[in-house]
Design an enzyme around this catalytic site. Structure first.
Site, PDB file in Angstrom:
ATOM      1  N   LYS A  42       0.777  -1.200  -0.037  1.00  0.00           N
ATOM      2  CA  LYS A  42      -0.072  -0.030   0.016  1.00  0.00           C
ATOM      3  C   LYS A  42       0.816   1.282   0.073  1.00  0.00           C
ATOM      4  O   LYS A  42       0.879   2.141  -0.904  1.00  0.00           O
ATOM      5  CB  LYS A  42      -0.996   0.044   1.280  1.00  0.00           C
ATOM      6  CG  LYS A  42      -1.744   1.237   1.119  1.00  0.00           C
ATOM      7  CD  LYS A  42      -2.964   1.032   2.456  1.00  0.00           C
ATOM      8  CE  LYS A  42      -3.578   2.287   2.679  1.00  0.00           C
ATOM      9  NZ  LYS A  42      -4.703   2.223   3.694  1.00  0.00           N
TER      10      LYS A  42
ATOM     11  N   GLU B 166      10.487  -4.677   4.626  1.00  0.00           N
ATOM     12  CA  GLU B 166      10.668  -5.985   4.147  1.00  0.00           C
ATOM     13  C   GLU B 166      10.388  -6.151   2.646  1.00  0.00           C
ATOM     14  O   GLU B 166      10.993  -6.771   1.692  1.00  0.00           O
ATOM     15  CB  GLU B 166       9.482  -6.948   4.868  1.00  0.00           C
ATOM     16  CG  GLU B 166       9.849  -7.167   6.273  1.00  0.00           C
ATOM     17  CD  GLU B 166       9.207  -6.084   7.072  1.00  0.00           C
ATOM     18  OE1 GLU B 166       8.999  -5.001   6.766  1.00  0.00           O
ATOM     19  OE2 GLU B 166       8.955  -6.363   8.215  1.00  0.00           O
TER      20      GLU B 166
ATOM     21  N   GLY C 135      -4.999  -1.781   4.746  1.00  0.00           N
ATOM     22  CA  GLY C 135      -4.116  -2.913   4.298  1.00  0.00           C
ATOM     23  C   GLY C 135      -4.826  -4.361   4.477  1.00  0.00           C
ATOM     24  O   GLY C 135      -4.883  -5.219   3.507  1.00  0.00           O
ATOM     25  N   ARG C 136      -5.318  -4.564   5.642  1.00  0.00           N
ATOM     26  CA  ARG C 136      -5.786  -5.758   6.012  1.00  0.00           C
ATOM     27  C   ARG C 136      -7.239  -6.140   5.533  1.00  0.00           C
ATOM     28  O   ARG C 136      -7.832  -7.177   5.506  1.00  0.00           O
ATOM     29  CB  ARG C 136      -5.776  -5.905   7.410  1.00  0.00           C
ATOM     30  CG  ARG C 136      -6.277  -4.882   8.283  1.00  0.00           C
ATOM     31  CD  ARG C 136      -6.241  -5.157   9.877  1.00  0.00           C
ATOM     32  NE  ARG C 136      -6.634  -4.021  10.531  1.00  0.00           N
ATOM     33  CZ  ARG C 136      -6.102  -2.978  10.701  1.00  0.00           C
ATOM     34  NH1 ARG C 136      -4.826  -2.634  10.167  1.00  0.00           N
ATOM     35  NH2 ARG C 136      -6.572  -1.926  11.458  1.00  0.00           N
TER      36      ARG C 136
ATOM     37  N   GLU D 159      -4.876  -6.539  14.682  1.00  0.00           N
ATOM     38  CA  GLU D 159      -4.410  -5.493  14.374  1.00  0.00           C
ATOM     39  C   GLU D 159      -5.582  -4.294  14.234  1.00  0.00           C
ATOM     40  O   GLU D 159      -5.445  -3.382  14.533  1.00  0.00           O
ATOM     41  CB  GLU D 159      -3.658  -5.464  12.656  1.00  0.00           C
ATOM     42  CG  GLU D 159      -2.826  -4.130  12.600  1.00  0.00           C
ATOM     43  CD  GLU D 159      -2.010  -4.400  11.418  1.00  0.00           C
ATOM     44  OE1 GLU D 159      -0.897  -4.858  11.425  1.00  0.00           O
ATOM     45  OE2 GLU D 159      -2.537  -4.251  10.208  1.00  0.00           O
TER      46      GLU D 159
ATOM     47  N   HIS E 248      -4.583 -33.458  17.504  1.00  0.00           N
ATOM     48  CA  HIS E 248      -3.518 -34.380  17.824  1.00  0.00           C
ATOM     49  C   HIS E 248      -2.582 -33.203  18.268  1.00  0.00           C
ATOM     50  O   HIS E 248      -1.378 -33.538  18.502  1.00  0.00           O
ATOM     51  CB  HIS E 248      -3.171 -35.096  16.663  1.00  0.00           C
ATOM     52  CG  HIS E 248      -4.099 -36.084  16.108  1.00  0.00           C
ATOM     53  ND1 HIS E 248      -4.330 -37.236  16.634  1.00  0.00           N
ATOM     54  CD2 HIS E 248      -5.121 -35.971  15.161  1.00  0.00           C
ATOM     55  CE1 HIS E 248      -5.480 -37.874  16.140  1.00  0.00           C
ATOM     56  NE2 HIS E 248      -5.993 -36.785  15.103  1.00  0.00           N
TER      57      HIS E 248
ATOM     58  N   LYS F 228       9.162  -0.774  14.161  1.00  0.00           N
ATOM     59  CA  LYS F 228       9.803  -0.330  12.907  1.00  0.00           C
ATOM     60  C   LYS F 228      10.665   0.682  13.107  1.00  0.00           C
ATOM     61  O   LYS F 228      11.922   0.623  12.651  1.00  0.00           O
ATOM     62  CB  LYS F 228       8.673   0.152  12.017  1.00  0.00           C
ATOM     63  CG  LYS F 228       7.740  -0.845  11.506  1.00  0.00           C
ATOM     64  CD  LYS F 228       6.933  -0.109  10.464  1.00  0.00           C
ATOM     65  CE  LYS F 228       5.667  -0.894  10.019  1.00  0.00           C
ATOM     66  NZ  LYS F 228       4.475  -0.184   9.352  1.00  0.00           N
TER      67      LYS F 228
END
Ligand code: F6P
Length: 536
Positions: A208, A214, A269-270, A355, A386, A496
């Site tokens: 965005k 990253e 963004g999400r 978030e 399990h 950050k």
């Protein structure tokens, strides 16, 4: 926008009393009431059945929760969101991801922009590009067909597309291979580059902001790798596209306008997989199926706005979450898809939910005096059975959970599916009812663990769109009651900022004396070992 501390409402106080009074009631007593299932499930014909009868609630609980929603004016806030009011106050933005899936064509002007028109233009461009890749009209620099799609992005620019590509694999073009590179850990990109042929690879740089450390680091290395392999800087044009709101930064990176697919500040963004960020999904399943994904979400938008409380799936889910979080002290919520294709759904929801609602400051800028978003986690069934189900069955925590499955499988192994569904039902029943008679206390099960059953007729693009939108609106309603801003994410900034400060200290000579003793000690340790490794 209004700001109401939910604890000051009549219904909150009544819910406190009601929770104390109903404390001893066990699901074992509730679940044999005739007509309980009838009155506590929602059926949407041809789509899904939502059963909320296996919860520690009765009619009074539901009525009080409905009153709480009314007193907190959640419906007004929902309508403000849909109208384009800037409900994301701390970022001064409207929240309009719903426009991306809205079939309407009448102008919808927000801040001098026709948001519907803008979104349709970009959607059409994405459809054309995706089809071009799928049929082989759009090819690589040397004329070879594209076979590898590499999405470089993180957070919302990774989790949604990755989850949906996985979830809809049965609808995918099997000639195409999808890779998702997100981590700044170099092994993520390294492993991907080892597997792909540069001449047959398309990199989608999804960000965005187009500033995320990253993504930019991975994209830059991928670009250099490509140029080195194909020995021509012009190859970038045929092998890189960008998805971003920041066209200037995309241009600086070297991706042209025609290879840039945009979205806008009014898409978080999400919440962005419905537009250009959904490009990998669209390439994988094709534009008709992508449109079905949007249609499923839009169907739920309508459902959420129009259905009364007791027929409104996102509202009931949000209300149950508030009941457990604020009145029965549950701190986590498990997401348990009995669908291997949905294996990334819990990870996707972690960002969407945590978030959004992991906040402690209310809409008046004051610290809240009640709990807000809890921990979301989960894994597909039956694998989880399990692993961690032991703790849900016999541990000391109250853990409400969502069991998600489909009646019709997406594969031909029907006997497997019957076994899967028998486990699916057995677990919710065992969790609720427990087992009181056993030879030793170790073999007893207290039961009383609540769960929702979300059972689709079958999983397909429409169903997945609906499923995601249900959770988006659930998250919205919870944030609305908790009186927090669900659409910002300031909590990710401090780490950050500090990483930027520490980066030169990892390789350089200078150490900032401001660091705490633990961080200083660890930094020195890393520097010592790295220096030794460099000198060997
Ligand atoms: O750091 C959190 C975050 O801002 C998320 O909200 C977002 O989805 C992710 O980073 C990626 O951001 P971008 O798409 O701008 O690269």
């Amino acid at each position: 926008m209004h700001s109401i501390n939910p604890t000051t409402t009549k219904s909150w106080k009544a819910l406190l009393k009601h929770s104390a009074a109903s404390n001893g009631v066990h699901l074992r007593e509730l679940l044999y009431e005739t007509s309980r299932f009838k009155s506590m499930h929602i059926r949407i014909e041809d789509l899904l059945l939502f059963d909320y009868s296996k919860h520690r609630i009765d009619e009074t609980t539901l009525k009080l929760l409905e009153n709480l929603f009314d007193e907190c004016k959640v419906q007004d806030l929902l309508e403000e969101q849909f109208r384009g009011v800037k409900i994301n106050v701390t970022e001064n933005r409207p929240v309009l991801h719903t426009v991306l899936r809205d079939p309407g064509i009448a102008p919808f002007i927000v801040d001098d922009q026709d948001v519907r028109k803008a979104s349709k233009i970009e959607l059409k461009r994405m459809y054309e590009f995706s089809e071009g890749i799928r049929i082989g009209d759009i090819r690589g620099h040397s004329g070879r067909k594209i076979k590898n799609i590499i999405n470089i992005g993180i957070g919302g620019s990774d989790l949604g597309p990755k989850m949906a590509v996985e979830s809809l694999k049965p609808f995918s073009n099997r000639d195409l291979k999808f890779h998702f590179v997100s981590n700044i850990d170099g092994s993520d990109l390294h492993e991907c580059l080892m597997q792909i042929d540069p001449e047959e690879s398309l990199f989608i740089v999804a960000s965005k902001t187009f500033t995320t450390q990253e993504t930019m680091a991975n994209a830059e290395v991928a670009r250099d790798w490509l140029i080195q392999k194909l020995e021509d800087p012009a190859c970038v044009e045929k092998h890189f596209v960008a998805i971003s709101t920041n066209s200037e930064k995309v241009n600086d990176f070297g991706i042209k306008k025609e290879n840039t697919f945009g979205f806008w500040d009014w898409v978080g963004g999400r919440y962005s997989l419905w537009g250009a960020i959904g490009m990998p999904i669209c390439i994988s399943i094709g534009s008709d199926n992508f449109q079905e994904l949007l249609n499923g979400a839009n169907f739920i938008d309508d459902h959420t706005r129009k259905r009364p409380f007791r027929e409104n799936i996102p509202k009931i889910m949000a209300a149950l979450g508030i009941w457990y979080r604020n009145f029965l002290n549950a701190s986590t919520h498990a997401i348990l898809p009995y669908d291997q294709y949905l294996h990334r759904f819990p990870a996707y929801l972690q960002q969407a939910d945590m978030e959004s609602n992991g906040k402690s400051i209310d809409r008046n800028g004051k610290r809240v005096n009640y709990s807000t978003g809890g921990v979301i986690w989960g894994e597909p069934g039956t694998n989880g059975q399990h692993a961690f189900y032991q703790l849900i069955h016999q541990g000391t925590e109250l853990i409400p959970s969502d069991f998600i499955a489909s009646v019709i499988p997406q594969h031909p192994l029907h006997e497997h599916h019957s076994k899967l569904l028998s486990n699916y039902l057995a677990q919710t029943e065992a969790l609720a009812i427990g087992k009181t008679i056993a030879s030793t206390p170790y073999k007893k099960f207290e039961g009383n663990q609540p769960s929702s059953t979300i059972l689709f007729d079958k999983m397909n693009p429409f169903s997945l769109g609906a499923l995601i939108a249900i959770y988006e609106h659930k998250i919205f309603f919870q944030g609305a009651v908790w009186n927090i801003y669900s659409y910002d994410q300031w909590g990710v900034e401090l780490g950050k900022e500090m990483a930027r400060k520490i980066l030169p200290e990892i390789d350089g000579d200078h150490l900032d004396s401001d660091h705490d003793e633990s961080t200083k000690g660890l930094l020195n340790h890393i520097r010592d070992l790295s220096n030794k490794a460099d000198n060997n």
